[in-house]
Design a protein around this motif. Structure first.
Motif, PDB file in Angstrom:
ATOM      1  N   UNK A  56     -16.198  28.118  40.012  1.00  0.00           N
ATOM      2  CA  UNK A  56     -16.025  28.390  41.442  1.00  0.00           C
ATOM      3  C   UNK A  56     -14.771  29.236  41.652  1.00  0.00           C
ATOM      4  N   UNK A  57     -13.719  28.919  40.929  1.00  0.00           N
ATOM      5  CA  UNK A  57     -12.477  29.688  41.028  1.00  0.00           C
ATOM      6  C   UNK A  57     -12.716  31.138  40.601  1.00  0.00           C
ATOM      7  N   UNK A  58     -13.513  31.322  39.577  1.00  0.00           N
ATOM      8  CA  UNK A  58     -13.843  32.675  39.110  1.00  0.00           C
ATOM      9  C   UNK A  58     -14.644  33.420  40.176  1.00  0.00           C
ATOM     10  N   UNK A  59     -15.625  32.744  40.783  1.00  0.00           N
ATOM     11  CA  UNK A  59     -16.395  33.367  41.863  1.00  0.00           C
ATOM     12  C   UNK A  59     -15.479  33.787  43.007  1.00  0.00           C
ATOM     13  N   UNK A  60     -14.581  32.884  43.408  1.00  0.00           N
ATOM     14  CA  UNK A  60     -13.657  33.181  44.509  1.00  0.00           C
ATOM     15  C   UNK A  60     -12.796  34.394  44.174  1.00  0.00           C
ATOM     16  N   UNK A  61     -12.293  34.461  42.959  1.00  0.00           N
ATOM     17  CA  UNK A  61     -11.456  35.594  42.549  1.00  0.00           C
ATOM     18  C   UNK A  61     -12.252  36.895  42.589  1.00  0.00           C
ATOM     19  N   UNK A  62     -13.470  36.870  42.079  1.00  0.00           N
ATOM     20  CA  UNK A  62     -14.315  38.068  42.099  1.00  0.00           C
ATOM     21  C   UNK A  62     -14.611  38.522  43.526  1.00  0.00           C
ATOM     22  N   UNK A  63     -14.783  37.554  44.419  1.00  0.00           N
ATOM     23  CA  UNK A  63     -15.129  37.849  45.808  1.00  0.00           C
ATOM     24  C   UNK A  63     -13.909  38.131  46.681  1.00  0.00           C
ATOM     25  N   UNK A  64     -12.720  37.903  46.122  1.00  0.00           N
ATOM     26  CA  UNK A  64     -11.490  38.164  46.864  1.00  0.00           C
ATOM     27  C   UNK A  64     -11.250  37.197  48.007  1.00  0.00           C
TER      28      UNK A  64
END
Length: 102
Positions: A56-64
């Motif tokens: 989820x943290x990776x998704x958030x980072x990718x999505x800004x």
């Protein structure tokens, strides 16, 4: 008809805002290309949710977006989280100090 879970709604909003396809986001997040699109689709429709907070943290980072945005049920607070997430650290500190003074 059941209401779409907050995570599903926020993920789709953030993905569209960031200009990712479901496939593209899934691949960038490290999913196998054969399952990337269906997996993100399942998340966005609330049929599944990621069990791994690092993912989820990776998704958030990718999505800004801040990770908290993906779980925030209130639209106005979610909008604030987006704004705060775009601030630099000094700007956030100043903003926080002003809030504490109220």
């Amino acid at each position: 008809m059941d209401e779409i879970p907050v995570f599903a709604k926020r993920l789709k909003e953030a993905r569209l805002r960031a200009g990712f396809s479901q496939l593209g986001l899934g691949i960038q997040a490290g999913l196998d290309p054969d399952v990337a699109s269906p997996r993100i689709n399942r998340y966005e429709h609330g049929r599944h949710s990621p069990g791994d907070m690092r993912f989820v943290q990776k998704l958030a980072a990718l999505l800004g977006v801040p990770m908290a945005y993906l779980f925030c049920p209130e639209d106005d607070i979610a909008a604030i989280l987006l704004r705060v997430g775009r601030m630099g650290s000094e700007e956030r500190k100043g903003w926080l100090e002003r809030l504490k003074g109220e």
